[in-house]
Each structure stands twice: as C-alpha cells, then as structure tokens.
Design a protein around this motif. Structure first.
Motif, short mmCIF file in Angstrom:
data_model
loop_
_atom_site.label_atom_id
_atom_site.label_comp_id
_atom_site.label_asym_id
_atom_site.label_seq_id
_atom_site.Cartn_x
_atom_site.Cartn_y
_atom_site.Cartn_z
N THR A 77 0.84 -1.19 0.00
CA THR A 77 0.00 0.00 0.00
C THR A 77 0.88 1.24 0.00
O THR A 77 1.75 1.38 0.85
CB THR A 77 -0.90 0.03 1.25
OG1 THR A 77 -0.26 -0.70 2.28
CG2 THR A 77 -2.25 -0.55 0.96
N PRO A 78 0.65 2.15 -0.95
CA PRO A 78 1.44 3.37 -1.00
C PRO A 78 1.11 4.29 0.17
O PRO A 78 0.03 4.19 0.75
CB PRO A 78 1.04 4.02 -2.33
CG PRO A 78 -0.20 3.33 -2.77
CD PRO A 78 -0.33 2.05 -2.03
N THR A 79 2.04 5.17 0.52
CA THR A 79 1.79 6.14 1.58
C THR A 79 0.84 7.22 1.09
O THR A 79 -0.06 7.64 1.79
CB THR A 79 3.11 6.77 2.05
OG1 THR A 79 4.03 5.73 2.37
CG2 THR A 79 2.91 7.65 3.25
N SER A 80 1.02 7.63 -0.15
CA SER A 80 0.07 8.56 -0.75
C SER A 80 0.11 8.38 -2.26
O SER A 80 0.99 7.69 -2.79
CB SER A 80 0.40 10.00 -0.37
OG SER A 80 1.62 10.38 -0.99
N GLY A 81 -0.82 9.02 -2.94
CA GLY A 81 -0.90 8.89 -4.38
C GLY A 81 -1.91 7.83 -4.78
O GLY A 81 -2.49 7.16 -3.92
N THR A 82 -2.16 7.74 -6.09
CA THR A 82 -3.14 6.77 -6.56
C THR A 82 -2.51 5.80 -7.54
O THR A 82 -1.56 6.12 -8.25
CB THR A 82 -4.31 7.47 -7.28
OG1 THR A 82 -3.77 8.29 -8.30
CG2 THR A 82 -5.14 8.30 -6.33
N VAL A 83 -3.07 4.60 -7.51
CA VAL A 83 -2.68 3.55 -8.47
C VAL A 83 -3.96 3.06 -9.12
O VAL A 83 -4.93 2.74 -8.43
CB VAL A 83 -1.97 2.39 -7.76
CG1 VAL A 83 -1.76 1.24 -8.74
CG2 VAL A 83 -0.65 2.83 -7.16
N VAL A 84 -3.98 3.07 -10.44
CA VAL A 84 -5.13 2.53 -11.15
C VAL A 84 -4.66 1.35 -12.00
O VAL A 84 -3.70 1.49 -12.77
CB VAL A 84 -5.80 3.59 -12.04
CG1 VAL A 84 -6.93 2.98 -12.86
CG2 VAL A 84 -6.32 4.75 -11.19
N VAL A 85 -5.27 0.21 -11.81
CA VAL A 85 -4.94 -0.97 -12.61
C VAL A 85 -6.17 -1.40 -13.37
O VAL A 85 -7.21 -1.68 -12.76
CB VAL A 85 -4.43 -2.13 -11.72
CG1 VAL A 85 -4.21 -3.38 -12.56
CG2 VAL A 85 -3.14 -1.74 -11.02
N ASP A 86 -6.08 -1.43 -14.67
CA ASP A 86 -7.18 -1.88 -15.52
C ASP A 86 -8.48 -1.15 -15.16
O ASP A 86 -9.54 -1.76 -15.03
CB ASP A 86 -7.36 -3.40 -15.38
CG ASP A 86 -8.14 -3.97 -16.56
OD1 ASP A 86 -8.16 -3.33 -17.64
OD2 ASP A 86 -8.72 -5.07 -16.41
#
Lengths: 260, 844
Positions: A77-86
């Motif tokens: 899990t990142p500390t901040s920011g966004t991850v978009v997968v598919d």
C-alpha cells in the motif's frame, strides 16, 4: 469482472497498443519509518504503462523499482498517491477486493519460489483459475504449454524441475488467466543465460502475439533489451525512459544514472 | 551452549508454551492424585488418631481373606460388657450398639449424601467422647440427639419434630439436643437414639459385634487388653484400640485406593498423549532450526553439545510445565474432592502438598519431556551441515514400510500382553502388564500409522480435492505423513479409550436391560437408590398391600457348601415364577422343603448333581446333608450359589439379625395379582415405601434405568477424565498447524499474492486440520472398538453377556473429531491470514 477474453489474441506488432494505459500511478510515494529516520522509497512517481506493451523498470539497488512494482501490483500500500490498474482505483480497495484484483487481473512471476511445492506443474499453472473457481480455456492452455515446451513436464512436482523449467511454469501460470497485466519481479535473476533467454523470449512473444501487457523489474541490461520501453528509477523517482532499448544503450544509461 | 538454549526458548516461546501446556495437563494428574491420596490419609488419620478413648476392643475375629465365611459365634452377649466393667483396671465397657438410622430432613427427604453411611448410636450420657452442644440428652424412645454437621445438613433445629428410621423402622421423634464427638464425619450422618431402642433395634437377639473397653487412668492399652483377656469367650478376640484404629484405617484406604490408582492411570494416559505432542513439537522445532543447528555444528559445536542444547530446552519446558501442573493438580484434587463428596458422601479436608508430591510431579514432567525430545535432538545432531539447506525431506517409502512392520510388530506384542492378562494367564502385576500392553499397542499403531495415513487421508479429502482449496489442503495433509500421523496418534489414544469404554458401557446397559427383560416377571420393583439396603420388613409390609400377589426380597447370608464358602438365599417356589425367571437345567423347581437348589456354577464347583447330597451350612445354623433337588442356570437377579426354603434360611440366620443391618436387601420384586390395576397397586405400594424416605417404586423400564444410571455415573466420570486427553491432543493439532504455518510462510505468501483470499486460506487450513483429526479418530475408534469388544468377550461370564456397539457414540466421536479439527485450526489459520504477503514473498 475483467473478462479479458473480449480482447483478441491475434493482436500483433510491437506498437499495436490501446491509447489508455493498463496501469498508472500518480504522485505515488512510499515512506518507511517516520521523522528523521524516514526513508522515501518512492518520492512522488507518475507513470503510465501502456496496454499491450512490454515495459522494463531498471535502477540501482534501493532506487525504489521493486517498491514501485509492488505498489502497482497491489501487493503493497502506497503512503500517498493513486494507483489505477485496468480501470480500478487500487488505493480504495480492502484486502478481499485487492486479493480478487490480483487473482483476476494480474499475473505474477517472482524471482524465486514461484510454485507451490505440493502441486504438479499443471496444477500450478491453473492455480489462479482454480482458486477463482473458473475453468481454463483449453485452447489457450494448450497454446501456452506448447510455446513453453512444458508438455512432458506437466505431471512433475516443482522439486523435479530445473530452475528454468520452474520459471517457465510460473510464466505459464501468470498468463493462463489472460490478466490485464503481468508483473515480473527479476524473473531471470536466478537463471543461467540460456534459461533466461527462454523465459524472456516467451514474455516477448506473449506481448507480440497475444497483446499481453507486461511490467518487469530487472537489473540486467540484456533482459531489459527484450522490452519495448525501459523506465529508469533512482532515489525513488523516475529519472528517464528509453524506447526500443538495446543492451548496450541500457548499459550506458545505467552507468550514468548514478551521476544524476 | 547455555546461551543458545535460552535463545532457542525465547525464539519459539508460543510453541513451547503449547508444549508446556501438554506437560502441565499430564503432570496435573500426577500431582492431583498424590494430593488427593494425602488428603484421604489425613482425613482418616484424624478420625482414628482421636479415637484414643478406647483402650481395648473385644470383638469377633475379622477374617479379611474371605468375608463370606460364617463366623463361629453369632455375637457377644451384651451382659459380657457388664462383667468386663466389673474388672479391676477397667473404667468402662460399652457394647457397641450401632446400626443404620436415617434422619428425615426439613425438606422431607432423608439426610444423606452419596454412599456415606447413616449411623445410629445408643445415647450414653457417660460417654466421654461425646459432647452435648445444645439442648439435653435423650430420655425417651421418641427423642433423639443429632450430631452437629448432620443437624446442619438436615436444616432442622433442636426442638423440631421429624422422623427417624432406625434399622428400617420409622418412628416420629423430637430432636432434643445437638452433640459432637469432635471427629470429622467424612459425610456420614450420626443420630443418637435412646439406649433401650438401640438395644431393641441393633441387638434384637442380645448380642453385639464388639465391646469397647476403657481402662482406668494411667493404664496402657496393653495392660487393659491383658486384664480383659480372661473374660473373652472362645471364638472372640481382644485387641488394643490402636490396632483397631490402624486396621480400620487400612481397610478404608484400600477401599479408596482405587481412586488413586484410577488417577494415576489417567496421569499415565495424559502423559502418554502429552509425550506424543512434546515429541512432535521438538521434532518440528528442530527441523525448523536445522540450519541453525547445522551452523552450530559447522562452527565447532560437538554432536553432544547440540543434543544437550535441545535437551536443556526440553528440561526447561518440563520444569515450567510441571510447575504449572503442580498448581493445576491441586485444583484438580479440590475438584475431585467435591466429586468424591457427591458420589461417595465422603468429606475430605485440606489439600496437603507434600515434598514427595512436588518431587514426583517435577521428575515425571522433566523426564517425560526429555525422553520425548531425545530422538529429535539426536536427529538434529546427525544432520550434516550440507543437508541443512534442503527444504523438503521426502520420506523414502522403504522407511515407511520398515516402520509399518516394526510398529505392527510392537502392536502385536502389546496385544499379546493384553490377551495374557485378560485371559488370566498373567496374574502377577496384572495392571502394569496390561498398561504396558495397551501403551505398546498405541505406540505400535502410532509408529505404523504413516503407512496408512496416506491412503486414508487421501480418501477423506478426495471429495474436496476437486477445488483448489481442497486440493491444497489434501496435499498439505499428505505432505509429511509422519507428522500427520504423529499428530493424529495423540488424538487416537483418547478416542480409543473413549471407544473402548463406550462399548463396555453400552454392553453393560444392554446386558442389564436384557436381564430385566428376560428374568424379571414381577410388574414392580421397590428399590433404594443406593446403600443402605432395604430392611426385610419392607417386603412383609408390601406383601400385605391390597393387590399384591407375591413379593421377592432375596435376603442373602454367607453359607458353606461342602466346606466351600458360598452365598445362600431363599425363595418361595410357589410364587417364584411370577416374580423372576429361573431356568432349571436339571431336576424341578417345584419345591425346596429340606433340600437345596444349586446354581450351575456352584454345582460345577462342588461336583454335585441332582439327587446327590451336599453338606450345607446356612449362616450360623447347623451343618446338614441336604439333597440337591435342582440345578438352575446362573441368574443375574438371584445371585445365589445355594437356594433354601424360608424355614431353613430363618433357622440359619436367627442369630445374625443384628449383624451390620444384615437381612437388608437390594430390592423387592412385586407381583401384582391378576385382575388388579397395576397403576393403583403401584400407588398403594408407593405409600408404604414413602415412609422409608429413600425407597422408590419402579416398573421394569425404570428399574433398568436405575440400574444403568449407576453405570452411567461412573462412565460420566471416565469420559470427563478421558476428555482431558482429547484436550491435550487438540493442543497438539494446534501446535502442529501453528508450526506448519511458520514453515510455509513463503508458500502462503505466494498463494495470497496470486489470489487466494483469506477465507480460502482459512478453509485450506481447516480442511487439513479436520483431515488430521478425523484420521486420528478413525484410528482411535477402530482400536477402541477392538479393545471394547475384546474386553466384553472376556467379561461375558461376569454379567456382560450382550455385546452392544454404540454406533451413535461412534458417529458422535467422528463428528466431534471433525469439530475439534475445525476449532484447532482457528488460531493457526488466523495467524496464517495475518502473514504479510509482501514480506513473505520477498524475504529469502
């Protein structure tokens, strides 16, 4: 669910990618510890991985390349920011949904210990589908097994397989569910050059022939040369990228990376 | 190496704690049994050491070896006491006028607990041992003084009116006083009645069993004995008060000794099961630390040092477990005291922890733990440093086969030892030999079980193996057959014992039901829940009830048959067929007259046939040659060797009326007259029985229930204790699974990474756990049924005629073992789901 069967398996060519990225990160940070002892493994990363493309992530030890991949692959899990997968915003998901995401939309090849020792090669290949309670597409299974030359080894247990064979089984497992994206973490780190070539050749082929999206972390320029694009990490940031890499160019770039 | 040992203990604290718990439970039984024994000792020592006021006892000789033998003398004349009191040097000589006296409590029921006696004594104002606390002494036949604790339990107070049943005769009385003899009553109730009433009830023929003599101030017990000796009649004896006290104490301790034996057997079972777990845990701990131990070897530690370091760890675990076991054992003893109090009415005081108890507990705990850890330790030291890197040590199948052969050999040896004991071919040290045999069978099967674990576990999990979760679980359960089998074996032991006991209990119940169904002809039975036995007078009263055609009371008395000890009873041939089925093998059961009927076994014993003449002495009557009129099948209801007519019986027992409430019977069978309504007759009989407070009137079904209820009470206790071995075994399953989780951290991480959800992971572990426990239960049930059937076959002649396999119990045990499997998996599975996926797959 992400039914990837709608995507045609006959897409060919190095740059026949969709316009939308299959996975992307924005302002991604990962901090270990706090205060003075805080270590910024990722210090604000923006990256897009193009659909149907083979991307290599390179960088010196401690550059954050593995952390980046783990965050992108919903393993960390990142500390901040966004991850978009598919199309799915990973940062909003709980454990159960994350697990399903990994199961249904992501394929994994790790550096070592990729296989469940109690299962045969065939059972290891279909494991993600079996866990999901889905049937393998027989034609696809045969194709994958055939390309990887695993036919005679299907009934063997992992401890009866060579390192190269084990990684090929892992690659087959990563692809069997036609995931949106495959993450490979130093997949050839423990292999001799011939086995490495087999595994990397297969990954390349799956991109070329079946339009598979692949992200691979590696520190070997020769491995990175199989990719369409190489992104370079240093000190938790993306510092450069290269299209149509060759081993020599990557090696040269790596040498200067420390000087930045 | 000491530092390494300590570090080892710290590093595996939770697992060692679980192992500790196994040691604790085992040693708790050891400590508990010793504490209980000591509290028994203490209670009785207190009773008998304070009985110092008696210097000498004149009594009939007590022959411990054959209690059935008829005494030479019917008793001591009461007048003898006065003669003795007249001697120089004698202060007092008191005929012991004692017998049963039941007190009706405030709630209308008899004051009594379990099997403790309800005693009545003659009130003697001069008795220095008895102190009046409240009110006054007994002055009339309708007055009683009640002992302090008895009065407390009755809920009555001085001045209350109630009923006392003296030697079976109820009468209305007033409580005029409260007294104490400053002795622990150990649960008995004590009522003091008027001396004349006591003499009438307890010594109707003017004889007593003993006379207590007190010497004048300053005389020793030996001097008093010497003084009294000339007056002691032939056939009687005089002993010192101390001898009497010692003797009584010894008798009681022997009688209660089974409690200790019982507990020690359970301590053995618990430790045996515990040893499996300790062995298992250390094997796994050592396997996990193979690298560490190999490293120690590589940097120069000798094999001996490695073995000693593992053993030192085991000793620490043993010490800690035993310390906790000691504490738990004291608690166990307290719980068992409560149980003894409710079952036998025996109040024990104190929880003495003697040095011996502490030493035994620690020695047992440490030795068992160390022994169980020796093999894993040796194996650890034998591991070559190179082999330490290897992950998965598959067992060569030849080893499995060799083990199976060795294990089955050991089991066969154990079975042979059991068979020799059960068929009475070994009579010396029978219990240890039997125990060793049983242990050998268990060990043998445990050693051989990896060979069967594969196919059985495979079959058990086959229906689930079509799903990924099921398949993973199946493979894990099959992964290390030796470990699965060892874990299951711990469960097997407890289940096997439960199985064997349940076959015995079920067979006993079925046998009783069979006897009642086949032998009982009368419609009703008057029964007492337990001792004291029913006064014969009740039978006469019931016989007079309107609608009662006949009764059978079956009083019994010692007899001699051709010089051998035997048991005599009397029946009325006229009414017998309506009451109880007795089957003639030879001759006819139409009349008795001056002849006798012999049971089949008695006839065989003396080699007599119908028409022969045998020398019979009934009670203290004359010996006479009597004709054998019939030989009948051995009967469970009529347990006599020789049956005589009422007249012959009465003649033989006339002098014995006062003996220990003799003439009392266990139950009275009632034949309801044809044409009478059974329900109405039952009501009238119940009215009669009600005056005796403790009697109930039952039909055949209820009678079966009452008889088997006693069996079931004892079995309930057995189950509870065996249940503890199941708890220990369950801990073993938890331990094994927890260790597996640690071993498979990377694999679990991988599975989670590629998409195994937490519930799926939990299910995988649960299935593995259930497969293990059900496998253990299957082994145990199979073994237990075999033991049970073998025992039943052996006990056919002792009344266990009907074999009954309790299939519902078997099903419950198997289902229960599955539930245990589910529960055992909860914690390890929770831990497994908490594994950090990323760390698991990225660390080497």
């Amino acid at each position: 669910m992400s039914d990837t069967s709608s995507r045609t398996a006959t897409v060919t060519g190095r740059h026949a990618a969709d316009a939308t990225p299959v996975a992307s990160a924005r302002a991604l940070t990962k901090v270990y510890g706090s205060g003075d002892a805080a270590v910024h493994a990722l210090a604000g990363v923006d990256v897009d991985f193009t659909r149907g493309e083979f991307t290599a992530i390179m960088g010196p030890s401690g550059s954050g390349k593995s952390t980046l991949m783990h965050c992108m692959a919903a393993l960390d899990t990142p500390t901040s920011g966004t991850v978009v997968v598919d199309g799915v915003d990973v940062s909003t998901l709980k454990d159960a949904a994350l697990t399903r995401l990994r199961r249904d939309r992501i394929g994994f090849v790790f550096q070592s210990f990729n296989l469940v020792p109690t299962l045969s090669a065939a059972e290891n290949i279909t494991l993600p589908l079996d866990i999901a309670g889905r049937k393998a597409d027989v034609g696809w299974y045969d194709t994958v097994v055939d390309i990887l030359g695993l036919g005679p080894r299907l009934g063997h247990r992992p401890n009866q397989l060579s390192g190269g064979q084990q990684q090929r089984v892992a690659a087959a497992r990563a692809l069997i569910g036609r995931p949106a994206i495959v993450f490979a973490d130093e997949p050839t780190g423990n292999l001799d050059s011939r086995s490495s070539a087999e595994v990397l050749g297969f990954l390349r082929r799956s991109v070329d022939e079946f339009g598979q999206s692949i992200v691979m972390v590696t520190h070997e320029p020769s491995a990175a040369a199989y990719a369409d694009r190489v992104v370079f990490c240093a000190d938790g940031r993306l510092v450069d990228e290269m299209r149509r890499p060759t081993a020599e160019r990557v090696l040269d770039r790596m040498k200067t990376l420390g000087d930045l | 190496m000491w530092k390494v040992t300590l570090a080892g203990v710290r590093g595996h604290l939770v697992r060692l704690l679980l192992t500790c718990l196994a040691v604790t439970l085992g040693t708790a039984f050891v400590a508990g049994s010793f504490v209980l024994t000591d509290s028994l000792d203490r209670t009785f020592s207190a009773i008998f050491s304070t009985a110092e006021s008696t210097d000498a006892v004149v009594r009939l000789p007590q022959d411990d070896d054959d209690e059935a033998a008829g005494p030479e003398l019917p008793g001591l004349e009461i007048g003898l006491a006065e003669d003795i009191e007249g001697l120089d040097g004698v202060d007092r000589a008191v005929p012991q006028l004692t017998g049963s006296a039941l007190l009706q409590g405030a709630d209308g029921t008899a004051v009594r607990s379990g099997g403790a006696p309800s005693q009545g004594f003659a009130w003697d104002p001069d008795d220095p041992a008895v102190r009046l606390l409240d009110g006054r002494g007994v002055e009339a036949a309708d007055e009683v003084v009640v002992e302090e604790t008895t009065l407390e339990r009755s809920g009555l107070a001085v001045g209350d009116e109630t009923v006392v049943i003296v030697n079976g005769t109820p009468s209305d009385v007033t409580i005029v006083g409260e007294a104490t003899n400053d002795l622990p009553t150990a649960g008995a109730t004590v009522v003091f009645v008027e001396a004349a009433l006591a003499r009438e009830q307890f010594a109707p023929t003017g004889v007593v069993q003993s006379i207590l003599v007190t010497g004048v101030e300053g005389s020793t017990q030996e001097e008093v004995v010497a003084t009294v000796a000339p007056l002691v009649p032939d056939g009687a004896e005089v002993i010192t008060g101390q001898q009497q006290a010692d003797e009584t104490q010894r008798t009681l301790q022997e009688a209660l000794g089974f409690v200790t034996t019982f507990l020690l057997v359970f301590a053995g079972v618990a430790l045996f099961v515990g040893a499996f777990i300790i062995f298992n845990t250390f094997t796994m701990l050592v396997a996990q630390r193979t690298r560490e131990l190999a490293l120690l070897r590589a940097v120069g530690a000798s094999r001996g040092q490695v073995v000693r370091s593992v053993l030192a760890e085991a000793v620490l675990v043993g010490l800690a477990g035993a310390a906790a076991g000691l504490g738990l054992g004291v608690g166990l003893a307290a719980a068992l005291q409560a149980l003894v109090a409710s079952l036998f009415g025996l109040q024990l005081d104190g929880l003495p922890v003697q040095p011996r108890t502490v030493v035994a507990t620690f020695v047992v705990g440490v030795v068992v733990t160390a022994v169980a850890a020796v093999l894993p330790a040796r194996r650890a030291s034998a591991t070559a440093p190179v082999a330490a890197m290897r992950d998965d040590q598959a067992l060569p199948s030849t080893t499995v086969r060799t083990r199976a052969a060795a294990g089955l050999g050991l089991a066969a040896g154990g079975a042979a030892a059991m068979a020799l004991v059960l068929t009475d071919r070994i009579t010396e040290n029978a219990l240890p030999v039997l125990g060793t045999g049983v242990a050998a069978v268990f060990l043998g099967i445990a050693i051989a079980s990896p060979a069967v674990s594969k196919p059985v576990v495979w079959l058990l999990t086959a229906p689930l193996a079509r799903t990924a979760v099921g398949r993973l679980a199946q493979r894990n359960a099959l992964r290390n057959p030796r470990r699965t089998a060892a874990t299951a074996s711990a469960l097997m032991v407890g289940v096997a014992l439960v199985g064997a006991v349940s076959v015995l209990s079920s067979s006993a119940t079925a046998s009783v039901a069979d006897i009642v169904e086949n032998e009982l002809e009368g419609e009703l039975v008057v029964s007492d829940g337990g001792p004291p036995t029913i006064p014969v007078g009740v039978a006469d009263q019931v016989a007079r009830v309107d609608g009662v055609a006949a009764v059978l009371a079956l009083p019994f008395t010692p007899a001699e048959l051709d010089g051998d000890d035997a048991l005599a009873m009397t029946v009325d041939p006229g009414t017998l067929p309506d009451l109880v089925t007795l089957t003639a093998l030879e001759g006819s059961l139409d009349e008795l007259g001056e002849g006798v009927w012999l049971s089949e076994s008695a006839a065989e014993e003396v080699g007599a046939d119908v028409g022969d003449s045998v020398l019979v002495q009934v009670g203290t009557g004359e010996s006479a040659d009597r004709e054998v009129l019939a030989v009948h099948e051995d009967s469970q209801i009529i347990g006599s060797d020789v049956l005589v007519s009422a007249d012959v019986y009465a003649a033989g027992t006339a002098d014995l009326q006062s003996r220990d409430g003799s003439g009392g019977v266990q139950y009275v069978v009632v034949d309801v007259a044809d044409g009478s309504d059974v329900a109405e007759v039952r009501e009238r009989v119940t009215d009669v029985a009600a005056q005796y407070l403790t009697l109930s009137v039952l039909d055949a079904g209820e009678f079966t229930g009452e008889q088997t209820a006693q069996i079931n009470t004892v079995l309930g206790l057995l189950y509870a204790l065996l249940g503890l071995s199941l708890v220990i075994a369950t801990l073993g399953v938890v331990n094994t699974l927890a260790l597996s989780v640690v071993e498979r951290t990377r694999e679990i991480g991988l599975l989670r990474a590629i998409g195994l959800t937490r519930p799926q992971l939990r299910r995988t572990m649960t299935i593995e756990s259930v497969a293990t426990t059900v496998f253990g239960a299957l082994l145990g049930v199979t073994l237990g049924l075999a033991f049970g059937v073998a025992l039943q076959q052996e006990l056919v002649d002792d009344g266990l005629e009907v074999l009954s396999v309790p299939w519902p119990t078997v099903v419950v045990v198997l289902v229960g073992s599955a539930v245990v499997g589910v529960l055992a998996a909860v914690l390890p599975a929770w831990r497994a789901t908490r594994i950090d996926v990323l760390r698991a797959i990225t660390t080497d």
